[in-house]
Design a protein around this motif. Structure first.
Motif, short mmCIF file in Angstrom:
data_model
loop_
_atom_site.label_atom_id
_atom_site.label_comp_id
_atom_site.label_asym_id
_atom_site.label_seq_id
_atom_site.Cartn_x
_atom_site.Cartn_y
_atom_site.Cartn_z
N UNK A 1 -32.46 8.06 21.24
CA UNK A 1 -31.04 7.70 21.11
C UNK A 1 -30.53 6.91 22.31
N UNK A 2 -31.30 6.93 23.42
CA UNK A 2 -30.93 6.12 24.57
C UNK A 2 -30.44 6.88 25.78
N UNK A 3 -30.62 8.21 25.80
CA UNK A 3 -30.17 8.98 26.96
C UNK A 3 -30.87 8.48 28.23
N UNK A 4 -30.15 8.45 29.34
CA UNK A 4 -30.74 7.93 30.58
C UNK A 4 -31.60 8.96 31.29
N UNK A 5 -31.20 10.21 31.28
CA UNK A 5 -32.03 11.30 31.76
C UNK A 5 -31.54 12.60 31.14
N UNK A 6 -32.41 13.62 31.20
CA UNK A 6 -32.10 14.92 30.61
C UNK A 6 -32.21 15.97 31.70
N UNK A 7 -31.24 16.85 31.77
CA UNK A 7 -31.31 18.00 32.66
C UNK A 7 -31.60 19.22 31.82
N UNK A 8 -32.62 19.98 32.21
CA UNK A 8 -33.02 21.16 31.45
C UNK A 8 -32.78 22.41 32.28
#
Length: 352
Positions: free
Chosen positions: A189-196
């Motif tokens: 979808x184009x997210x720049x980064x993910x925080x988990x």
């Protein structure tokens, strides 16, 4: 500080802030290891507590990227009082990610339009486990609604492209492959980064974060080339290296650890006294921080420094800023900005 605009017809919304390489959060995340010899350090969003004075304090102690508290999009776009109370910033408050609680594309786009001139990115809260938020389809509810979450990411990236960064802060599912699938969809979808955050929505903060889960997810989305930030149980500088080495994350987001010790990423095992003096300076410089919030910040920091219990109790019984400043002057050698050795002391400088 800039005044937040409204969406009335007679007001022109400013264009998104110009992001440079020095302030681009994604560039910082990808290059911090090369430029600083360490993973990226991030101060996560804390309800009420990630206000401007505290953000500025964290920046003085090797925090690379700072988040605002979560702001509810529905209230923010409709209520001028919410805009005044929920978000303040200035030209030095960068790189800044504004976190939003939202459950539909329309509110998100209106919200982003209003904050884009004043931040470097927007983070969608997909991790808040509070039942009231989940009932509204906000926070943790979004990790169980991947279609909506990805639609929101696509909508922001479709409108702003690389002019504004978009991040999602998620918790893990009970079944980890669900989280892997969600992350892969977010990447597409184009997210720049993910925080988990290495806990499920039902995991208490007293239980250890699941680093094995974060590692598993990263290994299974590595081909997407989207950075992942690990969140959970970072309380000292050594945790930064331990967590990133084990999980493969690009950096670490600290929350509770920074509340007690804003200098943890600078290598201080406990909060140094200089943090207290600098925090006071930023509170008085910027103004507007409610007294009880200031008091709680000071309590968290001083408690981590093992301030004598009777003094902690004495401080918490104070009722206003004047009495609090007088108490600091009476109890400690309390330096102001401009005085020799301001902000440099480590140990508590008791007068008696």
């Amino acid at each position: 500080m800039p005044t937040m605009p409204t969406l009335s017809d007679d007001i022109v919304i400013p264009k998104p802030k110009l992001i440079t390489r020095e302030t681009d959060p994604l560039h910082i995340i990808k290059t911090r290891q090369k430029t600083h010899g360490r993973p990226v350090t991030i101060a996560g969003p804390m309800v009420r507590y990630s206000k401007l004075p505290f953000r500025q304090l964290c920046r003085e102690y090797d925090v690379d990227i700072v988040y605002s508290p979560m702001i509810l999009a529905r209230e923010y776009v409709r209520n001028e009082h919410a805009r005044i109370s929920d978000f303040s910033t200035n030209s030095e408050d960068t790189p800044l990610i504004v976190q939003v609680g939202v459950n539909n594309v329309a509110d998100l786009l209106k919200f982003v339009e209003m904050v884009a001139p004043y931040c470097d990115g927007v983070g969608i809260n997909c991790g808040c486990p509070i039942k009231e938020q989940i009932r509204e389809g906000i926070g943790c509810a979004l990790i169980y609604n991947p279609g909506l979450l990805c639609d929101m990411v696509r909508a922001v990236k479709g409108k702003y492209g690389d002019k504004l960064r978009i991040e999602t802060k998620i918790r893990i599912h009970e079944e980890l492959n669900e989280t892997v699938n969600l992350c892969r969809e977010l990447c597409e979808a184009g997210v720049d980064w993910i925080t988990i955050h290495g806990r499920t929505r039902r995991t208490r903060s007293s239980q250890p974060a699941n680093l094995d889960a974060i590692k598993y997810i990263i290994e299974n989305i590595r081909d997407k080339n989207v950075p992942v930030i690990a969140n959970g149980d970072c309380f000292k500088l050594s945790d930064l290296e331990r967590i990133t080495t084990y999980t493969g994350a690009s950096g670490v987001m600290a929350v509770r650890g920074l509340l007690s010790n804003p200098a943890l990423f600078a290598g201080y095992e406990t909060c140094p006294w200089g943090c207290i003096e600098k925090f006071w300076y930023w509170v008085l410089e910027f103004g507007g921080l409610p007294f009880q919030l200031t008091l709680h910040h000071l309590y968290c920091m001083l408690e981590s420094m093992d301030l004598r219990k009777p003094l902690l109790k004495e401080m918490m019984n104070l009722k206003n800023y004047i009495s609090l400043i007088d108490w600091f002057d009476k109890t400690f050698y309390f330096k102001r900005f401009g005085e020799d050795e301001f902000g440099k002391a480590v140990e508590i400088p008791y007068k008696n």
